[in-house]
Scaffold this motif. Structure first.
Motif, short mmCIF file in Angstrom:
data_model
loop_
_atom_site.label_atom_id
_atom_site.label_comp_id
_atom_site.label_asym_id
_atom_site.label_seq_id
_atom_site.Cartn_x
_atom_site.Cartn_y
_atom_site.Cartn_z
N LEU A 218 0.50 -1.24 0.12
CA LEU A 218 -0.05 0.07 -0.01
C LEU A 218 0.89 1.20 -0.07
CD1 LEU A 218 -3.06 0.96 0.30
CD2 LEU A 218 -2.37 1.02 2.74
N LYS A 219 0.47 2.12 -0.89
CA LYS A 219 1.26 3.51 -1.17
C LYS A 219 0.28 4.49 -0.79
CE LYS A 219 5.17 1.68 -3.06
NZ LYS A 219 6.19 1.54 -2.27
N ALA A 220 -0.94 4.66 -1.22
CA ALA A 220 -1.83 5.84 -0.84
C ALA A 220 -3.20 5.24 -0.76
CB ALA A 220 -2.04 6.36 -2.41
N ILE A 221 -3.63 6.11 0.45
CA ILE A 221 -4.96 6.12 0.67
C ILE A 221 -6.02 6.97 0.66
CG2 ILE A 221 -6.37 6.23 3.12
CD1 ILE A 221 -4.28 4.47 4.27
N GLY A 222 -7.10 6.84 0.15
CA GLY A 222 -8.12 7.97 0.04
C GLY A 222 -9.26 7.87 1.17
N VAL B 169 -10.52 13.38 9.69
CA VAL B 169 -9.60 13.67 8.77
C VAL B 169 -8.15 14.06 9.33
CG1 VAL B 169 -9.00 15.03 6.61
CG2 VAL B 169 -11.29 13.95 7.11
N GLU B 170 -8.27 14.97 10.19
CA GLU B 170 -6.98 15.33 10.94
C GLU B 170 -6.04 14.29 11.50
OE1 GLU B 170 -7.73 18.35 13.84
OE2 GLU B 170 -8.58 19.86 12.26
N LYS B 171 -6.74 13.25 12.07
CA LYS B 171 -6.30 12.18 12.93
C LYS B 171 -5.60 11.27 11.57
CE LYS B 171 -8.06 10.18 16.52
NZ LYS B 171 -8.85 9.58 17.56
N LEU B 172 -6.66 11.31 10.41
CA LEU B 172 -5.89 10.55 9.47
C LEU B 172 -4.77 11.03 8.70
CD1 LEU B 172 -6.59 7.84 7.38
CD2 LEU B 172 -7.96 9.41 6.26
N ARG B 173 -4.64 12.23 8.65
CA ARG B 173 -3.44 12.93 7.83
C ARG B 173 -2.08 12.39 8.59
NH1 ARG B 173 -6.77 18.61 7.38
NH2 ARG B 173 -7.96 17.95 5.63
N CYS C 100 -1.31 8.69 8.34
CA CYS C 100 -0.64 8.63 7.13
C CYS C 100 0.64 9.17 7.16
CB CYS C 100 -1.41 9.23 6.00
SG CYS C 100 -3.25 8.40 5.70
N THR C 101 1.01 10.20 7.55
CA THR C 101 2.17 10.82 7.64
C THR C 101 3.19 9.69 8.38
OG1 THR C 101 1.41 13.08 7.32
CG2 THR C 101 3.71 13.09 8.51
N ALA C 102 2.73 9.36 9.69
CA ALA C 102 3.63 8.37 10.41
C ALA C 102 3.83 7.31 9.83
CB ALA C 102 2.72 8.41 11.74
N ALA D 133 0.50 8.24 1.32
CA ALA D 133 -0.01 9.38 0.38
C ALA D 133 -1.57 9.41 1.12
CB ALA D 133 0.27 9.43 -0.90
N LEU D 134 -2.09 10.31 1.30
CA LEU D 134 -3.62 10.72 1.56
C LEU D 134 -4.18 11.41 0.41
CD1 LEU D 134 -5.98 10.15 3.31
CD2 LEU D 134 -5.23 12.20 4.72
#
Length: 932
Positions: free
Chosen positions: A485-489, A503-507, A510-512, A516-517
Motif C-alpha cells: 500500500l502506497k496511497a489511501i483515499g 481527517v486530521e487524525k488520518l493525515r 498517514c504521515t507517520a 500518501a493521502l
C-alpha cells in the motif's frame, strides 16, 4: 416472583433437611455493563480445539434460572464455546418437584457430559449424592458448604468448584441506614426447614448489628402462617421488613406486601426478584452476572484446569434497585448518592408525578443511527423504565438537512421537555447553541471539547457520550491487508465538524506511516460516486471512512465504485461491514445508545447533568478483513428463495429481495441463478424443500417467514449461508441468542410489527376503547410473541387485549364470530401465517358486529380494514438483499447482525373511519396515506 415449590410430603422434607433449599433470585433487568454484547467481541473469542457437552440442572423454569442460564450461555460463548459449533448444552429441570431432582441429574449423566452445572443449592446437594466423577461447577448457590461441597471455600471436594450467590448483601442495609437513620428493628420471616434460609438468617444478625440494627424474626412452616407471624413481628415493633428468597415466604409474598403497606413498614428485598410489586429497595447479586461468573469457572475447567485448585468464588457484582412509587408513598428524601448509583428504577413516573418528556433530535436516518436509537430505547428499558408510563419520547429528524436542526430544537423546546437527546455531531453543534437550561445528553457525536463547543467551560446542563475513533489502527489494518500500500483515499463532508477531526487524525496517521493521502469533499449523497471515482483515478489503493454521516448514509454508492475496482474500504462504523466494507475498528452503535441511556436514566432519577462525566464510548470491536471465497470455476452462484405460502406479504418480501440483488448490479443468469420455491402452507412440503436445498448444495438460501427460517435451521445444514426476512423474532425462532450473537451461518431482517405505535393510534382514534380483539395461532412462535407484545403495548394505553386462538385457516370464520361476541370495541388483527389467508372472514364478521378493524398488513386494507400501521415488506426484502449481497461478496454471516426493518407505512380509509365514528385528527390525516 410468585412461584412456589410444590408441597412434596415426607420425601421432599428429607431432601430439604439434608440438602437445603434456597432459591434466591434476582430478576432485575441487567445493567448495560452486563449486557451480552459487552462480554466479548466475536473477534476476541478463544476457539477451543475440542467439542464439549455441558449439562445444566435447575429446580424449575423460574426467571432467576432463565437469566442465569442466559448469562451462562453468553459467558461460554465469550470463552469460545458456542452452541451449534463446539458446545452441546443440555438443560433440564424438576418442574418444582424436588423429589425428582435425583432422576433429572441421573438423566443428565446418561448424556456423558464433560461438565455438570447445578443451579441452586438443592441441585448441588442432589448432584453430590450421585455416583459420578463428572466435574461440577455450580451457580446460584448460596450455601455450598451446607450442601456438602466442602469444609471451606478453598478446602472442598476435588471435583467441585463454583460461583457463590452471596446473600444477604450488606449494601442493602447500608442504604437502609441512610434512608432510615432512626430505625433500629428489622423483621424477617423464614422457614427453618429450609437450611439455606436458616443459613442466611444466621449471617444476617451480626451484619445488622454492625450497622446498628436489631434483627427480629418469626418462623413459619407454610404460607398460611404468614399473617400471624407478621402480627407477631409488628408487636415486636419492627420498623423495616427484610424479604428473603425463602420459597415459603415467596409463595405468600403478596400478603407480606399488603400487610407492610397497611402498616407503613418499608420492605427491603434480598434480590431483584422481589422488586416491582411493593418492595422499596434491593442491592443484591444479579442472576445474569452470576451466570457469566459461573461460565468463567466452567470454561477454565473445560480448558483443562483442575476444579480442586479453583476456590469457590463469591458474587462480585450487585444491582441497586429502587421503587420510586414506594418511596413517594413513604415520603422519603432520596440521597443523591443513591440516585447516582441506581441500576434499575421502578415507577419512575412518581419522581415527576407524570411520565418524563424526552425529545430526541437526529440529523439523518441510517443503519448506524437506527442501531443507536434501538440501543437507547433498550437501555432505558433495561434500567426499568416503561415507555408510556415512565417516559414519552418525541422524535425529530432533519432528514439530512442541516438547516432544519435549529428549527427542530425550537419545536422540541416548545413542548417543554424534561430532557433533550441528540444524535450526530451536527445535531450536537446546533443543540449547544439552542438548548440553554434543559438537561441535555448527546450521543453518536465527537468530543465537544475537541470541537471547541465549550469556549467558556462545560455547561452544567450538558453531558453525553462521544467517540474516539482509532484511525491509526485502521491505517495499520489497511497496510497489513495490502503490504504494498502506497496511497489511501477518504471522502467526507467538510461541513461536519466530526469529519474534520477524523481527517486530521488520518493525515497524522498517514504521515507517520509514510503513506500518501488523497481527500475528496462532498456536500450531498449524489456527489459520492463521482468523488470516489476521482480518488481511485488519483491512485488511492484503499479507502478509510470515519464518522461522516453523509458517507455512512450513501455508503452503497461508494462501495459500488470501489468493489468494481477491487479497492478495499476500512471503516470505523461497524454496521458498514455488513454492507461490504473490508474491515473495521469501531464502536457498537447499539452499545453507544445503551451507554447514553444510563446517563438519561440517572438524570431522570434526579442526578444533575454536571455530576455525570462526559464519556468516551466503552465498547469497541475489530473485524479483520475477510478473504472472499471466489465462485467455483467462475460459475453463477446458486440461490434458493423459499416461501411458506402465497400471501401478499411473502410476495412483497420476495420481490424486494429480487430487486435488491439486481439494483446492486448483480445480473441474474451471469452472477447468480435464483430458483423460487413455495411450500403452499404445508409443513411437510416445506421440510422436503429444505432437504432438497441441502442436497443441491446451494451457495445461499433466502427464506421468507418464521416457519421457513426454522425449517432451514433444522434441515438445510450449517454449511449453507441463510439470509431471512419476514421473521418476527429470529432469536426466539432459534437463530441465536441475540441480534449480534447468533448462529454463524445466519443473518437477516426481522419484521416485528409496530405494536406500540398501533396501541397509541387505537387510543387516539377510539378514546373510549377498553378492549380490542385479535385471533392468534398458538402453534406459531411469531403469533404467540406478537400476541404478548401487542397485549403489553395496549396495556400501556389502558386497553385490554382479548385473544382467541385458531389452529388452522379453516377455523377463522368460527373464531372470528366468537371474538366479535366478546366485550370489545375494535378488532386489531396481528400478523401470522394461519390467519392471513382468512382475513376477509375476520373483516366480514367485524363489520357485521359494527367493529372497526385495525391491521398490521397493508394488503388487508382492501379487504375491510380501516387503519393499518405496517412494516413495508418490500423494503424489508430490499434490506435483506443488502445482507445477501454482503454474504455473496465474502462477508461472514456471523459478523452481520440481525436488525429489524426500518420501514413503516401508515394507511387510513377515511370513509370507513367516518362510518365507525373514529376520532381522526388533522395530523393523522396528514401523516397517513389515504385509501378508498
Amino acid at each position: 416472583m410468585k412461584h412456589l415449590f410444590k408441597h412434596l410430603g415426607l420425601a421432599v422434607g428429607l431432601i430439604v433437611a439434608a440438602a437445603a433449599l434456597l432459591l434466591l433470585s434476582d430478576l432485575e433487568r441487567r445493567s448495560p455493563a452486563l449486557a451480552p454484547g459487552a462480554v466479548s467481541s466475536a473477534a476476541d473469542r478463544v476457539q477451543p480445539a475440542r467439542s464439549v457437552t455441558v449439562a445444566v440442572c435447575s429446580p424449575l423454569p423460574a426467571p432467576v434460572f432463565e437469566q442465569a442460564l442466559a448469562g451462562l450461555r453468553a459467558g461460554l460463548a465469550a470463552a469460545g464455546f458456542s452452541e451449534g459449533d463446539n458446545l452441546r448444552l443440555i438443560h433440564r429441570h424438576a418442574n418444582g418437584d424436588l423429589a425428582l431432582l435425583g432422576q433429572v441429574i441421573q438423566s443428565l449423566l446418561t448424556e456423558q457430559p464433560d461438565l455438570l452445572i447445578p443451579l441452586s443449592t438443592p441441585c448441588l446437594a442432589s448432584a453430590l449424592g450421585q455416583k459420578s466423577e463428572v466435574p461440577l461447577v455450580f451457580g446460584i448457590v448460596t450455601s455450598p458448604l451446607q450442601a456438602g461441597a466442602g469444609r471451606s471455600f478453598t478446602d472442598h471436594l476435588p471435583r467441585v468448584t463454583g460461583a457463590v450467590f452471596s446473600l444477604p448483601s450488606r449494601d442493602t442495609f447500608v442504604w437502609a441506614r441512610q434512608l432510615f437513620p432512626a430505625a433500629r428493628r428489622i423483621g424477617a420471616l423464614y422457614n427453618p426447614s429450609e437450611a439455606n434460609s436458616q443459613d442466611e438468617i444466621d449471617r444476617l444478625g451480626p451484619m445488622l448489628a454492625q450497622l446498628g440494627f436489631n434483627l427480629q424474626t418469626a418462623t413459619i412452616n407454610s404460607s398460611s402462617d404468614i399473617p400471624q407471624a407478621l402480627q407477631a413481628l409488628q408487636q415486636q415493633g419492627i420498623e423495616l421488613y427484610y424479604a428473603l428468597g425463602d420459597s415459603t415466604c415467596v409463595s405468600g409474598y403478596s400478603n407480606i406486601v399488603r400487610f407492610c403497606r397497611d402498616h407503613a413498614i418499608p420492605i427491603l428485598a434480598a434480590d431483584g426478584s422481589l422488586m416491582g410489586s411493593g418492595a422499596l429497595l434491593s442491592s443484591g447479586p444479579s442472576p445474569f452476572a452470576e451466570g457469566l461468573h459461573t461460565a468463567q469457572l466452567a470454561a477454565r475447567v473445560l480448558q483443562g484446569e483442575n476444579p480442586a485448585t479453583l476456590p469457590f468464588a463469591p458474587s462480585t457484582s450487585h444491582s441497586l434497585q429502587l421503587d420510586f412509587g414506594v418511596a413517594a408513598e413513604l415520603r422519603l428524601q432520596l440521597p443523591q448518592a443513591l440516585r447516582a448509583q441506581l441500576d434499575v428504577g421502578y415507577q419512575l413516573q412518581h419522581h415527576l408525578g407524570r411520565p418524563a418528556r424526552l425529545a430526541l433530535i437526529n440529523l439523518v436516518e441510517n443503519k448506524a443511527l437506527d442501531a443507536a436509537m434501538s440501543g437507547l430505547r433498550a437501555g432505558l428499558e433495561q434500567h426499568g423504565l416503561k415507555p408510556g408510563q415512565d417516559f414519552e419520547l418525541q422524535y425529530y429528524s432533519a432528514q439530512g438537512d442541516l438547516a432544519l436542526l435549529p428549527q427542530l430544537y425550537d419545536s422540541a423546546l416548545q413542548q417543554a421537555p424534561d430532557l433533550v437527546i441528540s444524535l450526530t455531531t451536527p445535531a450536537l453543534v446546533a443543540g449547544v447553541k439552542r438548548v440553554r437550561e434543559v438537561p441535555y445528553v448527546f450521543s453518536v457525536a465527537s468530543d465537544p471539547v475537541k470541537l471547541g463547543l465549550f469556549g467558556q467551560g462545560r455547561p452544567a446542563h450538558i453531558t453525553g457520550v462521544h467517540d474516539d475513533p482509532d484511525i491509526a489502527g485502521l491505517v495499520q489494518m489497511a497496510r497489513q491487508h495490502q503490504p504494498a500500500l502506497k496511497a489511501i483515499g477518504t471522502v467526507y463532508d467538510a461541513a461536519q465538524p466530526q469529519s474534520l477531526l477524523a481527517v486530521e487524525k488520518l493525515r497524522a496517521a498517514c504521515t507517520a506511516q509514510h503513506l500518501a493521502l488523497y481527500e475528496a469533499t462532498v456536500s450531498t449523497v449524489s456527489d459520492l460516486s463521482l468523488a470516489t471515482r476521482a480518488l481511485l483515478q488519483r491512485g488511492a489503493q484503499a479507502l478509510i471512512l470515519s464518522t461522516d454521516n453523509l458517507a455512512v448514509t450513501g455508503f452503497g454508492a461508494i462501495h459500488q465504485v470501489t468493489s468494481a475496482a477491487g479497492v478495499p474500504i476500512f471503516v470505523s462504523d461497524m454496521d458498514l461491514i455488513a454492507l461490504g466494507a473490508t474491515g473495521g475498528i469501531g464502536d457498537s452503535y447499539s452499545d453507544w445508545g445503551r451507554q447514553s441511556a444510563t446517563q438519561v436514566f440517572r438524570i431522570l432519577c434526579g442526578v444533575p447533568p454536571a455530576d455525570l462525566p462526559i464519556e468516551a464510548t466503552r465498547n469497541a470491536s475489530r473485524v479483520q478483513p475477510a478473504t472472499a471465497a471466489p465462485a467455483a470455476s467462475g460459475r453463477p452462484r446458486e440461490l434458493r428463495l423459499v416461501l411458506y405460502n402465497e400471501t401478499q406479504f411473502s410476495e412483497d418480501c420476495a420481490r424486494g429481495l429480487r430487486d435488491g440483488l439486481q439494483q446492486a448490479g448483480l445480473v441474474e443468469g451471469t452472477d447468480y441463478r435464483l430458483r423460487q420455491l413455495n411450500a403452499q402452507g404445508d409443513m411437510s412440503t416445506l421440510s422436503s424443500i429444505m432437504t432438497s436445498v441441502k442436497g443441491e448444495q446451494a451457495d445461499l438460501l433466502l427464506v421468507v417467514s418464521t416457519p421457513c427460517l426454522q425449517a432451514a435451521l433444522r434441515q438445510a445444514g450449517s454449511d449453507i449461508p441463510i439470509v431471512f426476512t419476514g421473521v418476527g423474532d429470529a432469536v426466539l425462532a432459534g437463530a441465536g441468542r441475540s441480534e449480534t450473537d447468533h448462529l454463524p451461518q445466519v443473518t437477516g431482517i426481522t419484521t416485528r410489527s409496530p405494536f406500540e405505535g398501533m396501541a397509541r393510534l387505537i387510543r387516539q382514534t377510539l378514546p373510549q376503547a377498553k378492549a380490542v380483539g385479535t385471533l392468534f395461532t398458538p402453534a406459531e412462535i411469531n403469533s404467540e410473541l406478537y400476541r404478548e407484545w401487542f397485549a403489553a403495548a395496549l396495556e400501556s394505553q389502558g386497553i385490554r387485549l382479548v385473544a382467541v386462538p385458531v389452529t388452522a385457516s379453516a377455523d377463522t370464520a368460527q373464531a372470528s364470530a366468537a371474538l366479535c361476541q366478546e366485550e370489545i370495541q375494535a378488532v386489531a388483527q396481528i400478523v401470522d401465517n394461519t390467519t392471513r389467508p382468512g382475513f376477509a372472514q375476520i373483516a366480514r364478521r367485524a363489520a357485521q358486529a359494527n367493529l372497526p378493524v385495525y391491521v398490521f398488513d397493508s394488503s388487508q386494507m382492501s379487504e375491510g380494514a380501516v387503519l393499518c400501521l405496517a412494516r413495508d415488506y418490500y423494503q424489508a426484502g430490499r434490506e435483506a438483499a443488502d445482507k445477501a449481497i454482503a454474504v455473496l461478496r465474502g462477508t461472514d454471516p456471523a459478523s452481520i447482525p440481525f436488525n429489524n426493518t426500518r420501514s413503516e407505512t401508515l394507511l387510513l380509509n377515511p370513509q370507513r373511519a367516518r362510518q365507525f365514528g373514529l376520532n381522526v385528527s388533522p395530523d393523522l390525516l396528514h401523516q397517513a396515506q389515504l385509501q378508498d
